[in-house]
Design a protein around this motif. Structure first.
Motif, mmCIF file in Angstrom:
data_model
loop_
_atom_site.group_PDB
_atom_site.id
_atom_site.type_symbol
_atom_site.label_atom_id
_atom_site.label_comp_id
_atom_site.label_asym_id
_atom_site.label_seq_id
_atom_site.Cartn_x
_atom_site.Cartn_y
_atom_site.Cartn_z
ATOM 1 N N LEU A 350 0.823 -1.201 0.000
ATOM 2 C CA LEU A 350 0.000 0.000 0.000
ATOM 3 C C LEU A 350 0.863 1.258 0.000
ATOM 4 O O LEU A 350 0.563 2.246 -0.697
ATOM 5 N N ALA A 351 1.934 1.237 0.790
ATOM 6 C CA ALA A 351 2.819 2.395 0.853
ATOM 7 C C ALA A 351 3.466 2.669 -0.502
ATOM 8 O O ALA A 351 3.583 3.828 -0.927
ATOM 9 N N GLN A 352 3.866 1.619 -1.183
ATOM 10 C CA GLN A 352 4.496 1.802 -2.487
ATOM 11 C C GLN A 352 3.485 2.298 -3.516
ATOM 12 O O GLN A 352 3.799 3.167 -4.339
ATOM 13 N N GLN A 353 2.252 1.777 -3.477
ATOM 14 C CA GLN A 353 1.217 2.250 -4.390
ATOM 15 C C GLN A 353 0.903 3.718 -4.154
ATOM 16 O O GLN A 353 0.615 4.469 -5.096
ATOM 17 N N ALA A 354 0.954 4.134 -2.895
ATOM 18 C CA ALA A 354 0.590 5.500 -2.535
ATOM 19 C C ALA A 354 1.768 6.469 -2.614
ATOM 20 O O ALA A 354 1.595 7.669 -2.411
ATOM 21 N N GLY A 355 2.964 5.955 -2.883
ATOM 22 C CA GLY A 355 4.138 6.807 -2.864
ATOM 23 C C GLY A 355 4.464 7.292 -1.464
ATOM 24 O O GLY A 355 4.926 8.422 -1.270
ATOM 25 N N ARG A 356 4.241 6.437 -0.467
ATOM 26 C CA ARG A 356 4.401 6.837 0.941
ATOM 27 C C ARG A 356 5.412 5.936 1.659
ATOM 28 O O ARG A 356 5.266 5.649 2.847
ATOM 29 N N VAL A 357 6.443 5.504 0.962
ATOM 30 C CA VAL A 357 7.392 4.569 1.560
ATOM 31 C C VAL A 357 8.115 5.196 2.751
ATOM 32 O O VAL A 357 8.331 4.542 3.785
ATOM 33 N N ASP A 358 8.468 6.474 2.640
ATOM 34 C CA ASP A 358 9.155 7.129 3.763
ATOM 35 C C ASP A 358 8.238 7.228 4.984
ATOM 36 O O ASP A 358 8.684 7.047 6.127
ATOM 37 N N ASP A 359 6.959 7.498 4.735
ATOM 38 C CA ASP A 359 6.001 7.533 5.845
ATOM 39 C C ASP A 359 5.883 6.153 6.492
ATOM 40 O O ASP A 359 5.777 6.040 7.717
ATOM 41 N N TRP A 360 5.892 5.149 5.657
ATOM 42 C CA TRP A 360 5.808 3.771 6.170
ATOM 43 C C TRP A 360 7.017 3.464 7.050
ATOM 44 O O TRP A 360 6.884 2.872 8.129
ATOM 45 N N ALA A 361 8.195 3.903 6.630
ATOM 46 C CA ALA A 361 9.399 3.671 7.424
ATOM 47 C C ALA A 361 9.285 4.347 8.793
ATOM 48 O O ALA A 361 9.620 3.754 9.829
ATOM 49 N N ALA A 362 8.793 5.589 8.806
ATOM 50 C CA ALA A 362 8.650 6.318 10.066
ATOM 51 C C ALA A 362 7.654 5.624 10.986
ATOM 52 O O ALA A 362 7.863 5.526 12.203
ATOM 53 N N LEU A 371 12.022 -4.937 11.322
ATOM 54 C CA LEU A 371 12.085 -5.564 10.004
ATOM 55 C C LEU A 371 11.312 -4.749 8.975
ATOM 56 O O LEU A 371 11.747 -4.593 7.825
ATOM 57 N N GLY A 372 10.132 -4.243 9.387
ATOM 58 C CA GLY A 372 9.377 -3.389 8.484
ATOM 59 C C GLY A 372 10.153 -2.136 8.130
ATOM 60 O O GLY A 372 10.157 -1.686 6.979
ATOM 61 N N TYR A 373 10.834 -1.562 9.139
ATOM 62 C CA TYR A 373 11.633 -0.354 8.915
ATOM 63 C C TYR A 373 12.756 -0.639 7.919
ATOM 64 O O TYR A 373 13.009 0.155 6.989
ATOM 65 N N ALA A 374 13.432 -1.766 8.103
ATOM 66 C CA ALA A 374 14.531 -2.116 7.197
ATOM 67 C C ALA A 374 14.019 -2.296 5.769
ATOM 68 O O ALA A 374 14.637 -1.828 4.804
ATOM 69 N N ALA A 375 12.864 -2.965 5.621
ATOM 70 C CA ALA A 375 12.296 -3.167 4.295
ATOM 71 C C ALA A 375 11.891 -1.846 3.663
ATOM 72 O O ALA A 375 12.095 -1.612 2.467
ATOM 73 N N ALA A 376 11.304 -0.954 4.477
ATOM 74 C CA ALA A 376 10.880 0.345 3.958
ATOM 75 C C ALA A 376 12.074 1.171 3.517
ATOM 76 O O ALA A 376 12.053 1.808 2.457
ATOM 77 N N GLN A 377 13.122 1.179 4.318
ATOM 78 C CA GLN A 377 14.315 1.945 3.971
ATOM 79 C C GLN A 377 14.960 1.401 2.694
ATOM 80 O O GLN A 377 15.406 2.155 1.834
ATOM 81 N N ALA A 378 14.999 0.072 2.584
ATOM 82 C CA ALA A 378 15.568 -0.541 1.382
ATOM 83 C C ALA A 378 14.731 -0.196 0.158
ATOM 84 O O ALA A 378 15.271 0.113 -0.914
ATOM 85 N N ALA A 379 13.396 -0.228 0.308
ATOM 86 C CA ALA A 379 12.514 0.097 -0.818
ATOM 87 C C ALA A 379 12.675 1.565 -1.205
ATOM 88 O O ALA A 379 12.676 1.913 -2.397
ATOM 89 N N SER A 380 12.815 2.419 -0.211
ATOM 90 C CA SER A 380 12.988 3.845 -0.481
ATOM 91 C C SER A 380 14.299 4.099 -1.230
ATOM 92 O O SER A 380 14.345 4.874 -2.197
ATOM 93 N N ARG A 381 15.341 3.428 -0.800
ATOM 94 C CA ARG A 381 16.632 3.587 -1.477
ATOM 95 C C ARG A 381 16.575 3.075 -2.905
ATOM 96 O O ARG A 381 17.106 3.704 -3.831
ATOM 97 N N ALA A 382 15.908 1.926 -3.104
ATOM 98 C CA ALA A 382 15.796 1.363 -4.454
ATOM 99 C C ALA A 382 15.011 2.311 -5.365
ATOM 100 O O ALA A 382 15.331 2.464 -6.542
ATOM 101 N N ALA A 383 13.961 2.942 -4.815
ATOM 102 C CA ALA A 383 13.152 3.863 -5.610
ATOM 103 C C ALA A 383 13.966 5.080 -6.038
ATOM 104 O O ALA A 383 13.809 5.605 -7.154
ATOM 105 N N ARG A 384 14.855 5.559 -5.132
ATOM 106 C CA ARG A 384 15.688 6.699 -5.473
ATOM 107 C C ARG A 384 16.753 6.340 -6.499
ATOM 108 O O ARG A 384 17.148 7.168 -7.298
#
Length: 384
Positions: A350-362, A371-384
């Protein structure tokens, strides 16, 4: 009847020894399609190659580590060889006994899709296809065709709800198409008896042709089956099948009140709520549907009911292009941690669909979800 393999093996044994005789026997058994015997010969060859007795009663656990690993490798190769040999001969239940070991589900599924089971193999095909999940849609189609709608609905409730979303959708689609087709046929026959010609497939259209079609508590299919199939259809996202589900819900709404079974929140009014849900999923009456299901969340009488209603509301928001709002409602209303369901994706998706990966990490950090934080940070880095 004599079996030529016996004498041939004796001749090969004298002429070339054990290894040569076993190799020739394996070739002959493969050509004859004698899979189970070929499998045993391959194991005998493996034991001979490792210096073990051909007819050893020693278990794998009793072998030294190196021979055991080598024997396991040859065992799996034999399973694969024999399984594919039997698939090519159309002996699917027998083939699956071997291919199950190596996990070759796709080859088995493909063979099932291009073959037709004998009458005495129907149950085995259903077991392999549906219960073991090799070809769930095909297995369910066989169950429906040979055991009827009632058994199919019972099986769906008992076995399908916990399956991956794609399997639920495929199987629910089978039921929706079957029930809609049967209902159309029954309605057409009723109209013909009333002197009304109808060649269409829309139940809504048929009901408009004769206002008396459902008078005096009349109905054209088992109403409990109708309610169940409309319930199962909520997982669908294929537009063509959703339109059939919407048509079923419209027919259900037109039935006499005695046949309006009470459902669970937010589908207590089964057919009204289902009509709104299916229509909004198809881009129709979206605002009305969202308002209805949002109100269901607010009116829920317990935490459990509120969470169930919220799940449906989030699903509808996501389906109707409101991904950011779906993410916000999911954070606020869905149980934490939320890993997804048949209706609603995981918070990560949902976070990726909404463009809210950084919010998800927070949010993960705030909730102590490392684990969720690590996945969110990794996804955010990959998106950048």
């Amino acid at each position: 009847m004599s079996d030529p393999f016996y004498d041939q093996f004796s001749r090969d044994l004298v002429a070339g020894g054990v290894d040569s005789a076993l190799a020739a026997l394996a070739v002959g058994l493969a050509e004859a399609g004698r899979g189970p015997e070929l499998f045993e010969v391959r194991l005998m060859q493996a034991r001979a190659a490792l210096g073990l007795p051909l007819a050893s009663g020693t278990t794998l656990d009793e072998l030294p580590d190196v021979p055991r690993a080598q024997l396991e490798e040859r065992y799996l190769a034999a399973c694969r060889e024999v399984g594919h040999l039997l698939l090519a001969r159309g002996e699917i239940p027998m083939a699956w006994r071997y291919l199950r070991v190596v996990g070759d589900r796709e080859a088995t599924a493909q063979a099932m899709r291009t073959a037709t089971p004998a009458d005495d193999q129907i149950a085995a095909w259903i077991e392999i296809g549906l219960v073991e999940g090799v070809a769930p849609e095909l297995g369910f189609e066989l169950l429906l065709a040979h055991y009827g709608t009632c058994q199919a609905i019972t099986t769906y409730d008992a076995q399908v709800h916990g399956r991956p979303r794609a399997q639920q959708q495929a199987i629910a689609g089978v039921l929706v198409r079957r029930l809609h087709g049967d209902l159309v046929d029954n309605v057409r026959s009723d109209l013909e008896r009333r002197g009304v010609a109808w060649s269409g497939t829309s139940l809504t259209e048929a009901l408009a042709l004769d206002p008396e079609l459902l008078a005096d508590n009349n109905y054209h299919i088992d109403t409990s089956h109708l309610a169940a199939v409309v319930r199962f259809a909520r997982v669908l996202d294929d537009p063509a099948t959703l339109r059939l589900a919407l048509d079923l819900a419209e027919y259900g709404r037109a039935l006499a009140p005695a046949y309006h079974y009470r459902g669970e929140v937010p589908f207590e009014d089964v057919y009204t709520a289902s009509r709104l849900y299916f229509a909004a999923s198809l881009g129709q009456d979206v605002d009305e549907a969202l308002s209805y299901f949002r109100a269901q969340v607010e009116a829920a009488a317990s935490d459990h009911a509120r969470a169930v209603a919220a799940e449906v509301y989030v699903a509808l928001l996501a389906r109707t292009g409101r991904a950011r709002e779906a993410f916000d409602v999911a954070i606020e209303r869905l149980p934490s941690p939320w890993h997804g369901s048949a209706l609603v994706d995981s918070l990560a998706e949902l976070a990726q669909q909404a463009g809210r990966v950084d919010d998800w990490a927070a949010i993960c950090r705030e909730r102590g979800d490392l684990l969720g934080y690590a996945a969110a940070q990794a996804a955010s880095r990959a998106a950048r």
